[in-house]
Design an enzyme around this catalytic site. Structure first.
Site, PDB file in Angstrom:
ATOM      1  N   GLY A 139       0.838  -1.202   0.000  1.00  0.00           N
ATOM      2  CA  GLY A 139       0.000   0.000   0.000  1.00  0.00           C
ATOM      3  C   GLY A 139       0.865   1.241   0.000  1.00  0.00           C
ATOM      4  N   GLY A 192       0.007   4.461  -0.992  1.00  0.00           N
ATOM      5  CA  GLY A 192      -0.722   5.722  -1.131  1.00  0.00           C
ATOM      6  C   GLY A 192       0.000   6.819  -0.367  1.00  0.00           C
ATOM      7  NE  ARG A 193      -3.633  11.311   1.968  1.00  0.00           N
ATOM      8  CZ  ARG A 193      -4.940  11.486   1.803  1.00  0.00           C
ATOM      9  NH1 ARG A 193      -5.396  12.313   0.865  1.00  0.00           N
ATOM     10  NH2 ARG A 193      -5.808  10.838   2.548  1.00  0.00           N
ATOM     11  N   GLY A 209       1.420   5.395   3.029  1.00  0.00           N
ATOM     12  CA  GLY A 209       2.361   4.292   2.890  1.00  0.00           C
ATOM     13  C   GLY A 209       3.679   4.728   2.255  1.00  0.00           C
ATOM     14  N   GLY A 223      -0.651  12.211   9.568  1.00  0.00           N
ATOM     15  CA  GLY A 223      -1.119  12.807   8.330  1.00  0.00           C
ATOM     16  C   GLY A 223       0.013  13.126   7.380  1.00  0.00           C
ATOM     17  CE  LYS A 235      -4.852   7.472  13.957  1.00  0.00           C
ATOM     18  NZ  LYS A 235      -5.921   7.518  13.004  1.00  0.00           N
ATOM     19  CG  ASN A 239      -8.819   9.326  14.378  1.00  0.00           C
ATOM     20  OD1 ASN A 239      -7.687   9.389  14.869  1.00  0.00           O
ATOM     21  ND2 ASN A 239      -9.026   9.088  13.093  1.00  0.00           N
ATOM     22  CD  GLU A 254      -8.287  13.864  13.899  1.00  0.00           C
ATOM     23  OE1 GLU A 254      -7.322  13.118  14.169  1.00  0.00           O
ATOM     24  OE2 GLU A 254      -8.921  13.781  12.826  1.00  0.00           O
ATOM     25  CE1 TYR A 255     -13.333  12.260  13.244  1.00  0.00           C
ATOM     26  CE2 TYR A 255     -15.718  12.124  13.345  1.00  0.00           C
ATOM     27  CZ  TYR A 255     -14.525  11.750  12.769  1.00  0.00           C
ATOM     28  OH  TYR A 255     -14.537  10.879  11.718  1.00  0.00           O
TER      29      TYR A 255
END
Lengths: 345, 345, 345, 345
Positions: A7, A9-10, A12, A122, A188, A192, A195-196
């Site tokens: 993986g 992506g952004r 990985g 992030g 985690k 999050n 975080e919300y």
């Protein structure tokens, strides 16, 4: 230490870059060959298939999945038959911890190990490092420490907490073995959820500041509109970008999220680039669901979650029910939306 | 620059120390002579009365009030007759901005200037500097800049915000002229409103983590108790001190408040030193009241405020009403509290 | 029509009485022989065991379970082997609809039918009738209509809804086939979720009325206490019993719950008989969980749910976290609870 | 008894009709001559001006204002000089109780009496009667009893509350002297605050029911969308009109508001006649503001209020702030709204 990464992506790809830069050896694979090639051009070893990836890894293997939560099971279905007893699979994505428990239990039958890693950081993580919340068997987590400590920000990333004994745990380096299977993603998940709540607190406060000029705008004086009794108290034109900036230094509400807000407002003070349809990717929901299971009140976290739902129009039918009631008991007729242009926020 | 400081409590005394260390000259007064003496022993010039304070200040004078919001008016009543046109009074406490507008308007009649300064930083401010949100006349605020820039943390206290032009405002130094009379305390009010929301988000999330062992505790299986359907998902004993610590590095929810939480949990993991009666000192209330006036939704900020009220027992009668209804329609009898010891959180 | 009733608690026994009075024939069983005897003395046919109950029923049998949700599965384990293809099991308790789907699917394998019935009405149901929300196969529900229509209040219990065609469904008689397996308990679940919201709305409003005398009580004037700015607006001693009573006639907020409140306040204006520890029996939790699954915002229903959790002390740790933060950034020390006696509600 | 009525809108005209039918004598006035004429055609005595109205009334006069809250002060300015000591002014509209206290105090200087009456009943009041919550001097309220008892629904409108002694107060007739100046509108304010909560509870619950088919709709499976884990549990197509209807009989949540909902859904099951922009006319805001002043938690009432603000787009900027943060820390891009047609609620 050697690690297989599936993986790219952004998240990985950046994690591979940080690992490589930190002296770890990565063999990488993605269903998109272009993603593999991009990293190969940076000197990373690519694999052309899951079989190829597994073949290139020394035993006992360590394979890190960094794929969308929805495709973890599909990937495991193909990967697991290729692995051998003693190998470790790490899920570093945003899986629901219930799935970790199920998967880890299934893999254990084949004498494979499963480690769940909640990964925060992030797009900034490549430079700042990633905060890692880890669940699984203690000895396996220990074995993977070189990987975790390279990905993590390291102790220097924040001043020491007064009174804390440095060698008590790895928490100060930015990674932590939280508990058995699922504990990483559980922590985690709550991370999050928090975080919300934090995001909503800033957003609501900035919205109050933005409307501090409410007294300057004439409001309709009809039975459908609550008048502003003291318009003289709402005459401020506040510069939100400056306010977010000033809060970054010395205030009680300084945070990384505030740093980001300050940056957003510099370039786009009205945030015109956004429509305000706020997605949620699951962890906030699961946090509230866990709170309900536990019998723990989370009014702030759930209000933050529900604001996101409402931002996407999901309260519409409920609102129509309320308008219908108002019509039926009071003869109230809905007021149309203010003409565009008069709307300010 | 010279400044008269009235009110040498926790905040006032430390501000004098920071100003003095930064090269500003303070003349100080407090209704408690001992507070004045303490600073005199540190080399600061004391005054024995308001008259003495005023007499020692060069004209045009600048006098900073750092007293409880409830005694500002009483202090002004005595101070104002001693001042002369051109003098400036600064209210650096937690006044309601409505009062700033009233006071500033009254002082203007006597050609006195009034500046309201929302001051954030708490007990750490002496070292870290104070974040200052300022309201009043632009030229007067400009005149006081040496004071503000010495109290503020300075630009180096945080990395530059990308894209921001440094000379745009003083925000990057940690102080900001927000607008006319009351604007400083308005912004500080919302700052504290946000603070309530942030604090509640962390607190609720940690509470969910703390009860992650809910599946280990037998729950009553009667009609009054909702059973935990899947106890196997709540078997974690989480170390909250370590979790708060690991979040301090690289995570999205890093903040100064989180730093404080991490510190609290090191020394007292169960927070046994606290009963959980959470005070509120007004700004959170005023923020929600302003939101209501503006017609801006603040579900998170108000939920956070109401949690504090509830923590002090203010929901009791409402709860009794609900128990009475349950009794009357369903014959439900209240369950007594669990015996102390079985209670975990 | 003939019905076997298992579970003769508060609800079950009264339902048998209403059915018997309405001309239906009940054979009844309970694990407590005394409960069976009580009804036998009223002329109802008792059974000494599940086997006895099944033996006394004509085929195809209809057996209604009115037992706590936690013992439904245990009861079915014993009952199902005694039944024959074509027989119907009705769960009239407060089961989670997920369980209905599972149970119904399991019973279908044995050619048994399962009907879930959400039953509202409480202790008043014997006289007023029960509101029945029904899930399952249409033809089976149809077969049971004599039972449902006897238990239900009947059309005369409320004035006709204008515009409604009377023969459209059985809704006007107070029972409704809502949909397939689980639909009855799903609708009952949301019914109870709404109930929580309604109850909290009344309770909060009455609490505001009760404290309308806040201006008469001196409040501390320290930095930990937000002063009441306009005590002259809070000088009312309101009679809550009279207010609840006056609202019962002609107002928009009239309801059966309000009728109950009015009754409670007559005999115990301060509700001293209650401690305010409000239980929840699951449906409110499940409603919010369903809303989260659906992505539907339910801020009011969840706030009502969380108030109950808080009433039982479940916010305590979160509150301690907040007090710890206040201490650490501001040096704030918790205020002790007001001495008992000064507390007013 | 004789009464002058000023303001012949929806409410005022119907109240005159009920009073006249009940044997009271009304002299009526409105700034719109057509409104006066309409009632004259029904046999009521009209007045062509305030002067004319006052001239036609016997002393001591009783004049009832039924005008929008925003024009009460303007009307009083013209009316008061025409009145004489001993006359009574009644404000039956939706005034803020703070204004009652101010106005009553001003009128007392001229030896005029002021009575505030919170009036609930809406368009149905003409037939059902009005629930009246009254503030002012006891003897004046007593003097007006014929008016109040004619407007009120009367004791027969609801069954007697068990345990209540009938002659204790007039509450059972549907009108109540709540306390001194402002008490009537204070109680009416909280009445409406409760009303907001009740309405929201029903609306949210119905929204959950409406989306009980969520499992039938494919949801995107990307990182921006939280997947529905168990679509098999959301396969219901529920008939909301039937469900509202069945709840009207025997259930715990029966109420007049539910009756109205049931009626709305009969004719327009999707409530397509409404856009869902829910107005608020002040009392909900004032209730929450009073709760904040009193330090009483009202999470449900405030959530209901804020839903209305959000329904009118007032959360937009806050939502954009959240989307901006998500973009900046996670690279998340907002998803566009679903194409119209795929939207279901």
């Amino acid at each position: 230490m050697q690690l297989g990464m599936i993986g790219l992506g952004r998240m990985g790809a950046d994690m591979v870059r940080r690992l490589t830069k930190g002296g770890q050896q990565c063999i990488v694979y993605d269903v998109q060959p272009a993603a593999v090639e991009r990293l190969e051009q940076e000197g990373v070893t690519g694999a052309s298939s899951l079989e190829d990836l597994v073949a290139q890894l020394d035993k006992p293997r360590a394979v890190w999945l960094m794929v969308p939560a929805a495709v973890v099971d599909g990937t495991l279905e193909k990967l697991v038959p290729l692995l051998e007893p003693g190998d470790v699979v790490i899920d570093g994505g945003n899986s629901y911890y219930h799935d970790d428990i199920r998967r880890g239990t299934e893999l254990a039958v084949r004498k494979l190990h499963y480690v769940d890693v909640g990964t925060s950081g992030g797009v900034a993580g490549r430079e700042r490092g990633y905060c890692l919340m880890i669940g699984g068997e203690a000895e396996i987590v220990k074995r993977l420490e070189p990987i975790f400590s390279t990905l993590a920000p390291g102790a220097a990333a924040a001043p020491a907490t007064p009174g804390r004994t440095a060698d008590k745990s790895t928490a100060e380096q930015g990674f932590l073995h939280c508990g058995p299977l699922g504990a990483g993603h559980f922590v985690k998940m709550v991370h999050n959820g928090i975080e919300y709540g934090l995001m909503a607190a800033y957003a609501e406060g900035l919205n109050v500041l933005r409307h501090a000029d409410a007294g300057k705008h004439a409001r309709d004086a009809d039975a459908e509109t609550s008048p502003l009794r003291r318009p003289e108290f709402y005459q401020y034109d506040l510069n939100l970008a400056d306010i977010a900036e000033v809060w970054r230094r010395g205030s009680v509400i300084g945070s990384w999220l505030l740093d980001l807000i300050a940056g957003s407002l510099v370039s786009d003070a009205d945030l015109k680039n956004y429509a305000g349809r706020v997605s949620d990717s699951g962890e906030g929901r699961w946090t509230v669901a866990a709170a309900i299971d536990e019998g723990v009140p989370t009014p702030v976290l759930s209000a933050a979650l529900f604001e996101r739902f409402s931002s996407r129009g999901e309260a519409d039918f409920a609102n129509r029910v309320m308008s219908a009631m108002r019509h039926d008991f009071g003869g109230h007729v809905e007021k149309p939306a203010a003409p565009s242009g008069s709307q300010q926020g």
